[in-house]
Scaffold this motif. Sequence first.
Motif, PDB file in Angstrom:
ATOM      1  N   MET A 124      53.908 129.477 115.542  1.00 11.61           N
ATOM      2  CA  MET A 124      52.483 129.529 115.265  1.00 11.61           C
ATOM      3  C   MET A 124      52.209 129.370 113.769  1.00 11.61           C
ATOM      4  N   GLU A 125      53.073 129.959 112.947  1.00 11.82           N
ATOM      5  CA  GLU A 125      52.913 129.855 111.500  1.00 11.82           C
ATOM      6  C   GLU A 125      52.988 128.395 111.040  1.00 11.82           C
ATOM      7  N   SER A 126      53.895 127.630 111.624  1.00 15.03           N
ATOM      8  CA  SER A 126      54.036 126.213 111.272  1.00 15.03           C
ATOM      9  C   SER A 126      52.806 125.417 111.685  1.00 15.03           C
ATOM     10  N   LEU A 127      52.279 125.718 112.853  1.00 15.11           N
ATOM     11  CA  LEU A 127      51.072 125.038 113.312  1.00 15.11           C
ATOM     12  C   LEU A 127      49.899 125.348 112.383  1.00 15.11           C
ATOM     13  N   ASN A 128      49.786 126.597 111.961  1.00 20.06           N
ATOM     14  CA  ASN A 128      48.722 126.977 111.033  1.00 20.06           C
ATOM     15  C   ASN A 128      48.855 126.233 109.709  1.00 20.06           C
ATOM     16  N   LEU A 129      50.092 126.124 109.203  1.00 18.22           N
ATOM     17  CA  LEU A 129      50.312 125.399 107.959  1.00 18.22           C
ATOM     18  C   LEU A 129      49.929 123.929 108.125  1.00 18.22           C
ATOM     19  N   LEU A 130      50.315 123.324 109.229  1.00 22.02           N
ATOM     20  CA  LEU A 130      49.963 121.929 109.481  1.00 22.02           C
ATOM     21  C   LEU A 130      48.448 121.753 109.497  1.00 22.02           C
ATOM     22  N   ILE A 131      47.757 122.643 110.159  1.00 23.30           N
ATOM     23  CA  ILE A 131      46.291 122.558 110.227  1.00 23.30           C
ATOM     24  C   ILE A 131      45.677 122.656 108.838  1.00 23.30           C
ATOM     25  N   VAL A 132      46.146 123.601 108.040  1.00 25.41           N
ATOM     26  CA  VAL A 132      45.602 123.774 106.691  1.00 25.41           C
ATOM     27  C   VAL A 132      45.920 122.561 105.809  1.00 25.41           C
ATOM     28  N   LEU A 133      47.125 122.014 105.937  1.00 27.09           N
ATOM     29  CA  LEU A 133      47.485 120.823 105.152  1.00 27.09           C
ATOM     30  C   LEU A 133      46.612 119.625 105.531  1.00 27.09           C
ATOM     31  N   VAL A 134      46.361 119.460 106.812  1.00 27.56           N
ATOM     32  CA  VAL A 134      45.519 118.343 107.252  1.00 27.56           C
ATOM     33  C   VAL A 134      44.072 118.545 106.783  1.00 27.56           C
ATOM     34  N   LEU A 135      43.567 119.761 106.891  1.00 20.88           N
ATOM     35  CA  LEU A 135      42.212 120.026 106.407  1.00 20.88           C
ATOM     36  C   LEU A 135      42.104 119.758 104.907  1.00 20.88           C
ATOM     37  N   ALA A 136      43.096 120.206 104.147  1.00 28.55           N
ATOM     38  CA  ALA A 136      43.100 119.964 102.700  1.00 28.55           C
ATOM     39  C   ALA A 136      43.170 118.468 102.404  1.00 28.55           C
ATOM     40  N   HIS A 137      43.913 117.746 103.225  1.00 30.10           N
ATOM     41  CA  HIS A 137      44.000 116.300 103.038  1.00 30.10           C
ATOM     42  C   HIS A 137      42.619 115.661 103.138  1.00 30.10           C
ATOM     43  N   PHE A 138      41.857 116.043 104.152  1.00 31.35           N
ATOM     44  CA  PHE A 138      40.542 115.445 104.321  1.00 31.35           C
ATOM     45  C   PHE A 138      39.580 115.852 103.210  1.00 31.35           C
ATOM     46  N   VAL A 139      39.717 117.065 102.697  1.00 28.13           N
ATOM     47  CA  VAL A 139      38.904 117.469 101.546  1.00 28.13           C
ATOM     48  C   VAL A 139      39.261 116.609 100.331  1.00 28.13           C
ATOM     49  N   CYS A 140      40.553 116.420 100.086  1.00 32.17           N
ATOM     50  CA  CYS A 140      40.987 115.613  98.938  1.00 32.17           C
ATOM     51  C   CYS A 140      40.600 114.146  99.097  1.00 32.17           C
ATOM     52  N   ASP A 141      40.694 113.613 100.302  1.00 34.81           N
ATOM     53  CA  ASP A 141      40.433 112.188 100.521  1.00 34.81           C
ATOM     54  C   ASP A 141      38.949 111.847 100.611  1.00 34.81           C
ATOM     55  N   PHE A 142      38.130 112.771 101.099  1.00 36.11           N
ATOM     56  CA  PHE A 142      36.731 112.421 101.337  1.00 36.11           C
ATOM     57  C   PHE A 142      35.730 113.230 100.518  1.00 36.11           C
ATOM     58  N   VAL A 143      36.081 114.426 100.103  1.00 38.17           N
ATOM     59  CA  VAL A 143      35.145 115.229  99.316  1.00 38.17           C
ATOM     60  C   VAL A 143      35.432 115.081  97.826  1.00 38.17           C
ATOM     61  N   LEU A 144      36.698 115.176  97.447  1.00 38.40           N
ATOM     62  CA  LEU A 144      37.054 115.156  96.031  1.00 38.40           C
ATOM     63  C   LEU A 144      37.255 113.752  95.459  1.00 38.40           C
ATOM     64  N   GLY A 176      48.869 116.076  95.920  1.00 37.63           N
ATOM     65  CA  GLY A 176      50.103 116.798  95.610  1.00 37.63           C
ATOM     66  C   GLY A 176      49.835 118.234  95.213  1.00 37.63           C
ATOM     67  N   LEU A 177      48.796 118.440  94.424  1.00 36.32           N
ATOM     68  CA  LEU A 177      48.443 119.799  94.016  1.00 36.32           C
ATOM     69  C   LEU A 177      48.059 120.641  95.228  1.00 36.32           C
ATOM     70  N   ALA A 178      47.295 120.068  96.142  1.00 35.06           N
ATOM     71  CA  ALA A 178      46.897 120.810  97.347  1.00 35.06           C
ATOM     72  C   ALA A 178      48.127 121.223  98.155  1.00 35.06           C
ATOM     73  N   VAL A 179      49.069 120.300  98.341  1.00 29.54           N
ATOM     74  CA  VAL A 179      50.282 120.621  99.107  1.00 29.54           C
ATOM     75  C   VAL A 179      51.105 121.683  98.374  1.00 29.54           C
ATOM     76  N   ALA A 180      51.244 121.543  97.065  1.00 31.21           N
ATOM     77  CA  ALA A 180      52.017 122.527  96.294  1.00 31.21           C
ATOM     78  C   ALA A 180      51.386 123.918  96.380  1.00 31.21           C
ATOM     79  N   LEU A 181      50.078 123.985  96.270  1.00 35.07           N
ATOM     80  CA  LEU A 181      49.394 125.284  96.330  1.00 35.07           C
ATOM     81  C   LEU A 181      49.477 125.912  97.714  1.00 35.07           C
ATOM     82  N   LEU A 182      49.340 125.112  98.738  1.00 32.67           N
ATOM     83  CA  LEU A 182      49.346 125.646 100.099  1.00 32.67           C
ATOM     84  C   LEU A 182      50.737 126.028 100.590  1.00 32.67           C
TER      85      LEU A 182
END
Length: 107
Positions: free
Chosen positions: A1-21, A52-58
């Motif tokens: 479950m922890e891995s699934l949560n990390l995957l979800i957060v990484l994907v969400l951060a990706h969309f923030v970086c790609d479309f919001v930032l 890269g910063l988002a992945v490193a922080l998460l």
Amino acid sequence: MESLNLLIVLVLAHFVCDFVLQSDRMAVEKIPGRDRTLHWSWWLASHAATHGLAVALLTGIPLLGALETLMHAILDWLKGRYRFTLAWDQSLHVLCKLIWVLLLIRI
């Protein structure tokens, strides 16, 4: 479950970086030949570094952030060169996040 949560957060951060930032200017000028204000490589590097910063922080792993920066830059360069569709581009980026999580499971 922890891995699934990390995957979800990484994907969400990706969309923030790609479309919001990512600004419209950055989205255009990171493509070779479409740069006007700065050389395209600066735009691409700064955009990829945001990811890269988002992945490193998460994950708490700066080396993984560096790998994300490299892979994101390569994929975005390829997208500009070969004109990938948005769906193909985003699928490849999400696949990278899955690979990072699978690597972390192995460590």
